[in-house]
Enzyme design. Structure first.
Site, mmCIF file in Angstrom:
data_model
loop_
_atom_site.group_PDB
_atom_site.id
_atom_site.type_symbol
_atom_site.label_atom_id
_atom_site.label_comp_id
_atom_site.label_asym_id
_atom_site.label_seq_id
_atom_site.Cartn_x
_atom_site.Cartn_y
_atom_site.Cartn_z
ATOM 1 N N HIS A 111 0.842 -1.198 0.000
ATOM 2 C CA HIS A 111 0.000 0.000 0.000
ATOM 3 C C HIS A 111 0.883 1.256 0.000
ATOM 4 O O HIS A 111 1.560 1.549 0.977
ATOM 5 C CB HIS A 111 -0.912 -0.019 1.237
ATOM 6 C CG HIS A 111 -1.995 1.005 1.229
ATOM 7 N ND1 HIS A 111 -2.990 1.041 2.186
ATOM 8 C CD2 HIS A 111 -2.254 2.034 0.396
ATOM 9 C CE1 HIS A 111 -3.811 2.055 1.931
ATOM 10 N NE2 HIS A 111 -3.375 2.669 0.842
ATOM 11 N N HIS A 122 3.690 0.954 3.067
ATOM 12 C CA HIS A 122 3.574 -0.054 4.116
ATOM 13 C C HIS A 122 2.830 -1.252 3.539
ATOM 14 O O HIS A 122 2.425 -1.260 2.373
ATOM 15 C CB HIS A 122 2.840 0.512 5.343
ATOM 16 C CG HIS A 122 1.391 0.811 5.093
ATOM 17 N ND1 HIS A 122 0.969 1.986 4.513
ATOM 18 C CD2 HIS A 122 0.258 0.094 5.340
ATOM 19 C CE1 HIS A 122 -0.355 1.980 4.402
ATOM 20 N NE2 HIS A 122 -0.807 0.839 4.906
ATOM 21 N N ASP A 164 -0.366 -4.080 4.247
ATOM 22 C CA ASP A 164 -1.570 -4.398 5.013
ATOM 23 C C ASP A 164 -1.712 -5.912 5.082
ATOM 24 O O ASP A 164 -1.820 -6.592 4.045
ATOM 25 C CB ASP A 164 -2.811 -3.777 4.361
ATOM 26 C CG ASP A 164 -2.782 -2.263 4.424
ATOM 27 O OD1 ASP A 164 -2.434 -1.727 5.490
ATOM 28 O OD2 ASP A 164 -3.101 -1.615 3.412
ATOM 29 N N LYS A 212 20.141 15.984 36.182
ATOM 30 C CA LYS A 212 18.675 15.970 36.179
ATOM 31 C C LYS A 212 18.184 17.351 35.756
ATOM 32 O O LYS A 212 18.595 18.365 36.327
ATOM 33 C CB LYS A 212 18.115 15.613 37.550
ATOM 34 C CG LYS A 212 16.603 15.453 37.546
ATOM 35 C CD LYS A 212 16.072 15.099 38.919
ATOM 36 C CE LYS A 212 14.574 14.870 38.859
ATOM 37 N NZ LYS A 212 13.831 16.019 38.315
ATOM 38 N N ASP A 260 15.155 20.250 34.863
ATOM 39 C CA ASP A 260 13.916 20.715 35.492
ATOM 40 C C ASP A 260 13.009 21.306 34.414
ATOM 41 O O ASP A 260 12.951 22.523 34.233
ATOM 42 C CB ASP A 260 14.241 21.757 36.556
ATOM 43 C CG ASP A 260 13.043 22.035 37.462
ATOM 44 O OD1 ASP A 260 12.071 21.268 37.396
ATOM 45 O OD2 ASP A 260 13.099 23.010 38.222
ATOM 46 N N GLU A 278 19.373 20.624 40.092
ATOM 47 C CA GLU A 278 18.195 19.847 40.466
ATOM 48 C C GLU A 278 18.565 18.502 41.081
ATOM 49 O O GLU A 278 17.921 18.027 41.999
ATOM 50 C CB GLU A 278 17.331 19.640 39.217
ATOM 51 C CG GLU A 278 16.102 18.786 39.408
ATOM 52 C CD GLU A 278 14.947 19.543 40.008
ATOM 53 O OE1 GLU A 278 13.899 18.930 40.242
ATOM 54 O OE2 GLU A 278 15.090 20.746 40.238
#
Length: 841
Positions: free
Chosen positions: A48, A54, A56, A246, A248, A384
């Site tokens: 398709h 892709h 089906d 880390k 924030d 943090e």
């Protein structure tokens, strides 16, 4: 799914479904009559060219075509796990459709038949079996096409909230064991069919979506969700771990295509694309298929991330530096990378991002081994915190894993706003917010927050709450200064910092940090460091430890909890036993569905049996099998324990006793053993020994080799290993027959009566254990009985006067096995022939 959804998407006035046979419009979405049992059903694979190329994949079932969109097409290599998105059912006539669907209509593009033929359920199954497999998300079948042949499976991804499946080729004679590209099999005749492919996306283009742009977000969010970190308290150094700053801000996944299309999606599915166009503009220059994990932040004048500035970010105003720090790569050029080691994913990500050379999209660097040093550095900088990640770990979408740990310099907690109080003094709009979190499925009150606001945030929050006002208080607990509060629907999520949790589980000195539009309210729970002793004491928890098995990690909790009060035996000692005996018990559990006898509060408290796993809440590496339980009369997901990690995970649930089926999940109708359970009621154990000796004699006279063990409770279990050619009806009747012979020898001591009231002071010769779904305590399983007794394999020479159940418990079983070995080691090498035994009657 049904054809109604298909009808709604199709405009029949603009694009009719061709009927190849009659060259007329086929019945518009009408289901045909179902097929007979054992009859081969139709399948078709259509190539398709829509907004992307892709395939089906369609299977006939119940008169319609069950359909999946497979972006990369089916593969004949068992190593490939092809993503398959289940879409709406298509009409049966659609199996012959080839042609062009005009642009602007649903599925617009060129459709060709790649392969077609028939398919059947595995193991001589019927269409009913196929429906059952479809319902349980584990559909197994055999294709007989021109190209696609042999056994396949469609397995639903458990962590997916949408219809994401994997299409997998079984390893049979049709399998290929080399790199497979379905486009290599596309014939020149198809490519030269006269349809104008040049108007479509080029061959080989990959996208992470199916037919329409409208479906793009739905599919991406179903398959790729952010992996989350667990809060931890004790920073450590480990050469196998990496450590990052880390950040924030707002977590976001960036979805990029080779056509320069980009979307930014938050962790709860909000599309950030229009809100942060500067980041989108940079990412468009990637021009490749990729899914990238990162954090959106706004920096203050000191160059530090500021959550409050991010909340009020306005892309129409200049001067606010918005950045997207990226730290993980989930997919690249159509290849799912989540099972690749983290270190390798980051290397690829660094290569991809370096090509942008733009200060708005930055690669998040890391350090190795020296977590403590980085944490102290971040502390001095006023940051943090840090994130620690196992460098060899996989990416578990949508799960909070112990492979990722976060260490905060300031304690913070997400909370749901459940009300606001009247303002006092000179403040406007409101005085404080009442906060709640979820404790399992119940919303509970955790305190009031009255600081951390400015004039702008007071006004903004107040106006957002006006449409949520309700009369009923959303929680059962008493709220501090309750009379001054106006209640609101628990919809808005915020984040607060705090000093500590109080004894009554309220936040002490919470300070408002900001609203969290990127977090779903259902996910707001108490965030307690899982290895913090202080926090565990507040939540009535004891110490814990972590066991590592390759890439599998098991956190063992509440180890000091007493399971046997009289003997002072703890949960930790139970787990230590199962760890020590793992080599011996695992062969007897392999591939067998398990029933878990759980006693999370010890043997003095009520326990419960668990058969059905909540597959959304278990570690990704836990194996389960969907099977029909006759006793429950429903399909349930059984635990399969084939390794030590699963065994200890199970024990950590408070599973004292382990009860396997007599058959495997692969062949649930075919028992591996026939079992005679000697179950005494108010009778001397000496009589049990005599009856067991009689049963052994009767079996030996018929050429049957048997194995015996204590039940660990009251009686003995006699196992007869058999060749895998009998069903449960045969084994049940055989044991019933043996039981009758034993009863004739001991009419005053034994009974075949099922009712306990009719077999007082008798040994019940239980032959009904030989039924599908019935379980019996595994060899070496502990029993929730006084003394922590174990179901102990015996040598038949030990079945004599002096034998007792209490001889074998968790304190001596490991040493016994070291001295005697596994007395049941060869049980699976023995294959008794029941037919020959019956001939000797």
């Amino acid at each position: 799914m049904s054809l109604e959804k298909y009808k709604k998407k199709r405009d029949f006035s603009k694009t009719a479904e061709p009927d190849i046979a009659s060259n007329k419009v086929a019945t518009k979405g009408k289901a045909i009559k179902g097929t007979e049992k054992n009859k081969a059903l139709a399948f078709v694979v259509q190539r398709h060219h829509a907004s992307h190329l892709h395939y089906d994949f369609r299977l006939e079932m119940d008169g319609v075509l069950k359909s999946w969109a497979v972006p990369k097409g089916p593969s004949l290599n068992p190593e490939d796990k092809r993503l398959a998105m289940m879409v709406e059912d298509h009409p049966y006539d659609y199996r012959r459709f080839e042609g062009e669907i005009s642009a602007g209509n649903y599925g617009g593009g060129v459709v060709n038949i790649f392969d077609s033929g028939t398919y059947t359920a595995l193991n001589d199954g019927t269409e009913k079996d196929l429906r059952h497999g479809l319902h349980k998300g584990n559909l197994k079948f055999k294709l007989d096409g021109k190209i696609l042949k042999g056994e396949f499976a469609l397995v639903k991804i458990n962590s997916s909230e949408q219809n994401a499946w994997l299409l997998i080729k079984h390893n049979d004679k049709y399998a290929v064991h080399k790199k497979f590209n379905i486009e290599d099999l596309v014939s020149a005749a198809i490519k030269k069919s006269g349809l104008d492919f040049k108007k479509k996306v080029k061959t080989g283009s990959r996208r992470l979506v199916t037919d329409t742009v409208e479906e793009h977000n739905e599919i991406d969010q179903a398959i790729y969700k952010p992996m989350l970190a667990k809060l931890s308290a004790e920073v450590f150094d480990d050469p196998n771990w990496i450590y990052e700053h880390k950040l924030d801000g707002y977590r976001a996944l960036a979805f990029s295509t080779d056509k320069g299309e980009v979307k930014l999606i938050s962790r709860n599915g909000i599309d950030f694309s229009n809100k942060y166009p500067s980041i989108i503009k940079v990412l468009k220059k990637l021009e490749m298929d990729a899914v990238i994990d990162g954090e959106l932040i706004v920096e203050n004048n000191q160059g530090k991330s500021s959550f409050q500035l991010l909340q009020h970010y306005d892309h129409t105003k200049d001067g606010v530096p918005l950045k997207f720090w990226v730290f993980d790569l989930l997919s690249l050029n159509g290849h799912d990378l989540r099972e690749m080691e983290l270190i390798k994913r980051k290397e690829l990500l660094n290569t991809v991002i370096s090509k942008l050379a733009n200060p708005l999209v930055l690669y998040s660097k890391h350090v190795t081994e020296r977590g403590k040093l980085l944490f102290e550095q971040v502390r001095k900088e006023g940051g943090e915190g840090i994130i620690a990640k196992n460098g060899e770990s996989h990416y578990f979408s949508g799960k909070r894993s112990e492979s990722w740990l976060k260490f905060k310099l300031e304690q913070s907690q997400e909370a749901i706003i459940i009300g606001y109080s009247r303002p006092e003094g000179g403040r406007q709009y409101f005085g404080s917010l009442a906060l709640g979190i979820y404790d399992e499925s119940t919303l509970v009150y955790i305190g009031n927050c009255g600081t951390g606001f400015n004039e702008k945030s007071l006004k903004s929050i107040y106006h957002q709450l006006q449409s949520l006002i309700i009369k009923q208080k959303p929680v059962d607990q008493q709220v501090h200064k309750e009379r001054s509060f106006t209640w609101v629907k628990p919809e808005l999520v915020c984040e607060v910092t705090y000093a500590e949790w109080t004894a009554d589980r309220h936040l002490r000195h919470p300070v408002f940090k900001g609203l969290r539009a990127d977090i779903k309210k259902e996910n707001v729970i108490a965030e307690v460091p899982f290895n913090s002793i202080e926090s565990k004491e507040k939540y009535n928890m004891e110490t814990e430890k972590v066991e590592q098995f390759g890439k599998k990690k098991v956190t063992l909790t509440n180890l000091n909890k007493i399971y046997w009060p009289d003997e002072k035996i703890s949960k930790g000692q139970l787990i230590d036993y199962y760890k020590a005996i793992a080599t011996y018990i695992l062969p007897h559990l392999k591939d067998k569905p398990l029933s878990l006898n759980r006693h999370p509060n010890g043997i003095a408290a009520p326990g419960f049996f668990q058969k059905d796993l909540d597959t959304d809440k278990i570690p990704s590496w836990i194996k389960s099998a969907p099977l029909h339980s006759e006793s429950n009369d429903k399909d349930i997901d059984y635990l399969i324990c084939n390794d030590e990690a699963t065994l200890l995970w199970m024990a950590n649930l408070g599973c004292i006793e382990i009860n396997p089926w007599l058959s495997t999940y692969k062949k649930p109708e075919v028992p591996l053993y026939a079992v005679l359970d000697l179950d005494p009621h108010d009778i001397d154990f000496k009589d049990v020994i005599l009856v067991a000796q009689t049963a052994k004699k009767i079996l030996e006279e018929r050429g049957i080799t048997s194995f015996v063990k204590t039940s660990g409770s009251k009686g003995l279990h006699i196992f007869i290993p058999i060749s895998g050619t009998y069903d449960y009806n045969i084994t049940k009747e055989f044991i019933h027959y043996i039981g009758q012979l034993v009863f004739e020898e001991h009419p005053d001591q034994t009974s075949l009566e099922r009712s306990p009231s009719k077999r007082k002071e008798r040994i019940y010769l239980d032959f009904l254990q030989n039924r599908k779904g019935q379980t019996i305590a595994a060899p070496y399983s502990v029993r929730p009985r006084p003394g922590a007794t174990v179901s102990a394999p015996l040598d038949w020479m030990e079945v004599k006067d002096g034998l007792s159940i209490q001889q074998f418990d968790i304190s001596n079983m490991v040493q016994r096995v070291k001295e005697k070995g596994d007395l049941w080691k060869n049980i699976n090498k023995v294959k008794n022939n029941l037919k020959n035994a019956l001939k000797k009657i």
